[in-house]
Design an enzyme around this catalytic site. Sequence first.
Site, PDB file in Angstrom:
ATOM      1  CB  ALA A  67      -0.884  -0.025   1.237  1.00 60.66           C
ATOM      2  N   GLY A 110       0.666  -4.998   1.025  1.00 65.40           N
ATOM      3  CA  GLY A 110      -0.551  -5.077   0.218  1.00 65.40           C
ATOM      4  C   GLY A 110      -0.309  -5.762  -1.124  1.00 65.40           C
ATOM      5  CD  GLU A 113      -2.087  -7.604   3.230  1.00 67.36           C
ATOM      6  OE1 GLU A 113      -1.862  -6.454   2.823  1.00 67.36           O
ATOM      7  OE2 GLU A 113      -2.492  -7.837   4.381  1.00 67.36           O
ATOM      8  CD  GLU A 133       2.035  -5.368   5.751  1.00 65.60           C
ATOM      9  OE1 GLU A 133       2.875  -6.270   6.016  1.00 65.60           O
ATOM     10  OE2 GLU A 133       1.157  -5.504   4.877  1.00 65.60           O
TER      11      GLU A 133
HETATM   12  N1  CAA Z   1       4.601   3.224  -0.765  1.00 67.93           N
HETATM   13  C1  CAA Z   1       5.000   4.368  -1.326  1.00 67.93           C
HETATM   14  N2  CAA Z   1       6.142   4.484  -2.034  1.00 67.93           N
HETATM   15  C2  CAA Z   1       6.908   3.392  -2.158  1.00 67.93           C
HETATM   16  C3  CAA Z   1       6.548   2.153  -1.594  1.00 67.93           C
HETATM   17  C4  CAA Z   1       5.338   2.089  -0.873  1.00 67.93           C
HETATM   18  N3  CAA Z   1       4.882   0.948  -0.336  1.00 67.93           N
HETATM   19  N4  CAA Z   1       7.518   1.259  -1.882  1.00 67.93           N
HETATM   20  C5  CAA Z   1       8.438   1.905  -2.611  1.00 67.93           C
HETATM   21  N5  CAA Z   1       8.071   3.189  -2.785  1.00 67.93           N
HETATM   22  C6  CAA Z   1       8.786   4.237  -3.502  1.00 67.93           C
HETATM   23  C7  CAA Z   1       9.997   4.729  -2.708  1.00 67.93           C
HETATM   24  O1  CAA Z   1       9.614   5.699  -1.746  1.00 67.93           O
HETATM   25  C8  CAA Z   1      10.843   5.301  -3.814  1.00 67.93           C
HETATM   26  O2  CAA Z   1      10.338   6.568  -4.173  1.00 67.93           O
HETATM   27  P1  CAA Z   1      11.324   7.844  -4.306  1.00 67.93           P
HETATM   28  O3  CAA Z   1      12.216   7.492  -5.453  1.00 67.93           O
HETATM   29  O4  CAA Z   1      10.398   8.967  -4.580  1.00 67.93           O
HETATM   30  O5  CAA Z   1      12.059   7.939  -3.009  1.00 67.93           O
HETATM   31  C9  CAA Z   1      10.587   4.349  -4.985  1.00 67.93           C
HETATM   32  O6  CAA Z   1       9.347   3.708  -4.693  1.00 67.93           O
HETATM   33  C10 CAA Z   1      11.665   3.281  -5.133  1.00 67.93           C
HETATM   34  O7  CAA Z   1      11.824   2.630  -3.881  1.00 67.93           O
HETATM   35  P2  CAA Z   1      13.237   2.466  -3.125  1.00 67.93           P
HETATM   36  O8  CAA Z   1      14.148   3.586  -3.479  1.00 67.93           O
HETATM   37  O9  CAA Z   1      12.965   2.244  -1.682  1.00 67.93           O
HETATM   38  O10 CAA Z   1      13.747   1.126  -3.828  1.00 67.93           O
HETATM   39  P3  CAA Z   1      14.740   0.034  -3.205  1.00 67.93           P
HETATM   40  O11 CAA Z   1      15.045  -0.893  -4.350  1.00 67.93           O
HETATM   41  O12 CAA Z   1      15.863   0.658  -2.476  1.00 67.93           O
HETATM   42  O13 CAA Z   1      13.874  -0.765  -2.120  1.00 67.93           O
HETATM   43  C11 CAA Z   1      11.875  -1.875  -1.308  1.00 67.93           C
HETATM   44  C12 CAA Z   1      12.755  -1.515  -2.535  1.00 67.93           C
HETATM   45  C13 CAA Z   1      12.639  -2.850  -0.394  1.00 67.93           C
HETATM   46  C14 CAA Z   1      10.641  -2.555  -1.857  1.00 67.93           C
HETATM   47  C15 CAA Z   1      11.534  -0.601  -0.507  1.00 67.93           C
HETATM   48  O14 CAA Z   1      11.025   0.377  -1.411  1.00 67.93           O
HETATM   49  C16 CAA Z   1      10.486  -0.811   0.563  1.00 67.93           C
HETATM   50  O15 CAA Z   1      10.810  -1.318   1.631  1.00 67.93           O
HETATM   51  N6  CAA Z   1       9.218  -0.424   0.271  1.00 67.93           N
HETATM   52  C17 CAA Z   1       8.137  -0.505   1.256  1.00 67.93           C
HETATM   53  C18 CAA Z   1       7.629  -1.923   1.419  1.00 67.93           C
HETATM   54  C19 CAA Z   1       6.567  -1.973   2.486  1.00 67.93           C
HETATM   55  O16 CAA Z   1       6.808  -1.664   3.643  1.00 67.93           O
HETATM   56  N7  CAA Z   1       5.349  -2.343   2.105  1.00 67.93           N
HETATM   57  C20 CAA Z   1       4.202  -2.418   3.020  1.00 67.93           C
HETATM   58  C21 CAA Z   1       3.373  -1.160   2.898  1.00 67.93           C
HETATM   59  S1  CAA Z   1       2.084  -1.070   4.111  1.00 67.93           S
HETATM   60  C22 CAA Z   1       0.836  -2.079   3.540  1.00 67.93           C
HETATM   61  O17 CAA Z   1       0.934  -2.645   2.471  1.00 67.93           O
HETATM   62  C23 CAA Z   1      -0.395  -2.198   4.437  1.00 67.93           C
HETATM   63  C24 CAA Z   1      -1.417  -3.186   3.997  1.00 67.93           C
HETATM   64  O18 CAA Z   1      -1.473  -4.283   4.496  1.00 67.93           O
HETATM   65  C25 CAA Z   1      -2.432  -2.843   3.012  1.00 67.93           C
END
Ligand code: CAA
Length: 259
Positions: A67, A110, A113, A133
């Site tokens: 998400a 998400g 999921e 998360e």
């Molecule tokens: N939401 C918003 N933006 C996101 C995102 C997310 N879930 N995942 C990645 N992005 C964005 C980053 O902020 C980044 O944007 P900018 O260039 O503007 O900074 C871009 O995508 C590229 O990401 P990274 O630079 O972080 O890429 P990376 O290769 O270094 O890392 C990753 C990849 C490990 C997937 C890392 O991006 C990450 O940890 N993302 C979040 C994953 C996460 O925590 N997901 C759970 C979300 S909460 C949820 O889903 C709740 C639910 O149950 C519904």
Amino acid sequence: MEFEFITVNESYAKHIALIQLNRPKELNALNLQLMLELKRAFQLLDDNDEVRCIVITGNDQAFAAGADIKQMENKSAIDLLKIDQFETWDQIRKTKKPIIAAVSGFALGGGCELVMTCDIIIASETAKFGQPEIKLGIMPGAGGTQRLTKAVGKALAMEMVLTGKFISAEEALASGLINKVVPIELYLEEAVKMAKEIAVQSPIAIRLAKESVLKAFDSSLQEGLYFERKNFYMCFASEDQKEGMKAFVEKRKPVFIGK
Ligand code: CAA
């Protein structure tokens, strides 16, 4: 169909539609608009008699990284309650046609999921699945604690949900989360190949069979068996049943019309 964050091809192959998540710079993070577009797309494809199987994919780098954290960051519990975004997810879950996820790269939070909401999951060797998360001070909210546990069992689900660790495509396969792992250049092709095998079957029998398998998740065995039996009988109300059995007797391939 015009969408901003997804693309939809209703006739990607015969009787097969393809949905592609299309926010590549954000690793296909699932913002509210994308999810609403997805809900709309699934509804349209479910209503289109020409479509018999739906494939959903992202890109090589990410199916979806979860998400949209930036969109959620400043929300209150009451904001989330009012938005009620998971109602959108429930709608996707109600899609009657089979959905195959073709996954490469990240399928997190998400994203994982959403993948688990699909019926069959084909992954590239590079796919990574996880529910991270916990690292954000929250927990899964779109089925992660339930569907993951049912798919991989308590031990691995607890480890993934409580530590946020990712698992590889091979681990996901070994734990029963996904159906198949293929080289990265083949994941979409393989998903479409499986979709073709489904699309030649009777759409009515496919619908009833999908419904029956899903019933196993939230019913007692006896209730599930009863439900299955009714759906089995229902197949005999279709022309496709007559055609399928006639073709077997006549030693030819059946042609199913969905009636
Ligand atoms: N939401 C918003 N933006 C996101 C995102 C997310 N879930 N995942 C990645 N992005 C964005 C980053 O902020 C980044 O944007 P900018 O260039 O503007 O900074 C871009 O995508 C590229 O990401 P990274 O630079 O972080 O890429 P990376 O290769 O270094 O890392 C990753 C990849 C490990 C997937 C890392 O991006 C990450 O940890 N993302 C979040 C994953 C996460 O925590 N997901 C759970 C979300 S909460 C949820 O889903 C709740 C639910 O149950 C519904």
